[in-house]
Design a protein around this motif. Structure first.
Motif, PDB file in Angstrom:
ATOM      1  N   UNK A  77       0.962  -1.211  -0.020  1.00 14.88           N
ATOM      2  CA  UNK A  77      -0.135   0.051  -0.041  1.00 14.88           C
ATOM      3  C   UNK A  77       0.893   1.232  -0.078  1.00 14.88           C
ATOM      4  N   UNK A  78       1.821   1.058   0.674  1.00 14.26           N
ATOM      5  CA  UNK A  78       3.079   2.286   0.704  1.00 14.26           C
ATOM      6  C   UNK A  78       3.497   2.504  -0.773  1.00 14.26           C
ATOM      7  N   UNK A  79       3.453   1.812  -1.427  1.00 14.17           N
ATOM      8  CA  UNK A  79       4.233   1.871  -2.852  1.00 14.17           C
ATOM      9  C   UNK A  79       3.291   2.531  -3.750  1.00 14.17           C
ATOM     10  N   UNK A  80       1.817   1.896  -3.389  1.00 22.38           N
ATOM     11  CA  UNK A  80       0.792   2.443  -4.088  1.00 22.38           C
ATOM     12  C   UNK A  80       0.684   3.843  -3.810  1.00 22.38           C
ATOM     13  N   UNK A  81       0.570   4.466  -2.694  1.00 26.76           N
ATOM     14  CA  UNK A  81       0.567   5.848  -2.248  1.00 26.76           C
ATOM     15  C   UNK A  81       1.662   6.695  -2.783  1.00 26.76           C
ATOM     16  N   UNK A  82       2.888   6.269  -2.776  1.00 23.46           N
ATOM     17  CA  UNK A  82       4.027   7.028  -3.299  1.00 23.46           C
ATOM     18  C   UNK A  82       3.655   7.171  -4.834  1.00 23.46           C
ATOM     19  N   UNK A  83       3.184   5.936  -5.619  1.00 23.24           N
ATOM     20  CA  UNK A  83       2.829   6.409  -7.054  1.00 23.24           C
ATOM     21  C   UNK A  83       1.837   6.966  -7.165  1.00 23.24           C
TER      22      UNK A  83
END
Length: 85
Positions: free
Chosen positions: A43-49
């Motif tokens: 989810x963190x990677x999705x937020x950064x993306x």
């Protein structure tokens, strides 16, 4: 299948009334979230993306709103906007 078609149609309809900057931000954020989540599997990677895609989409959308203007760079490396030559 029918629900997906309705969801896509509603999303396109909602974006139709937005400015180019708003459309670019929304599309960039959505695409960035999908790619960031797929690459990092978190989810963190999705937020950064989503943040990165939203910023890039906003810049691209903003550039299309000022038709007839170009971005130039002077000999000192500073950028400015002026009517296209």
């Amino acid at each position: 299948m029918f629900r997906k078609i309705v969801l896509v149609s509603a999303t396109i309809g909602a974006l139709a009334s937005c400015t180019a900057t708003e459309q670019g931000t929304a599309i960039g954020a959505g695409t960035g979230a999908i790619i960031g989540g797929a690459v990092s599997n978190s989810w963190g990677g999705a937020a950064v993306g989503a943040v990165a895609g939203g910023l890039a989409g906003a810049l691209i959308g903003r550039s299309t709103e000022r038709r007839g203007y170009c971005v130039y760079r002077d000999r000192y490396g500073r950028t400015y906007e002026a009517r296209c030559r």
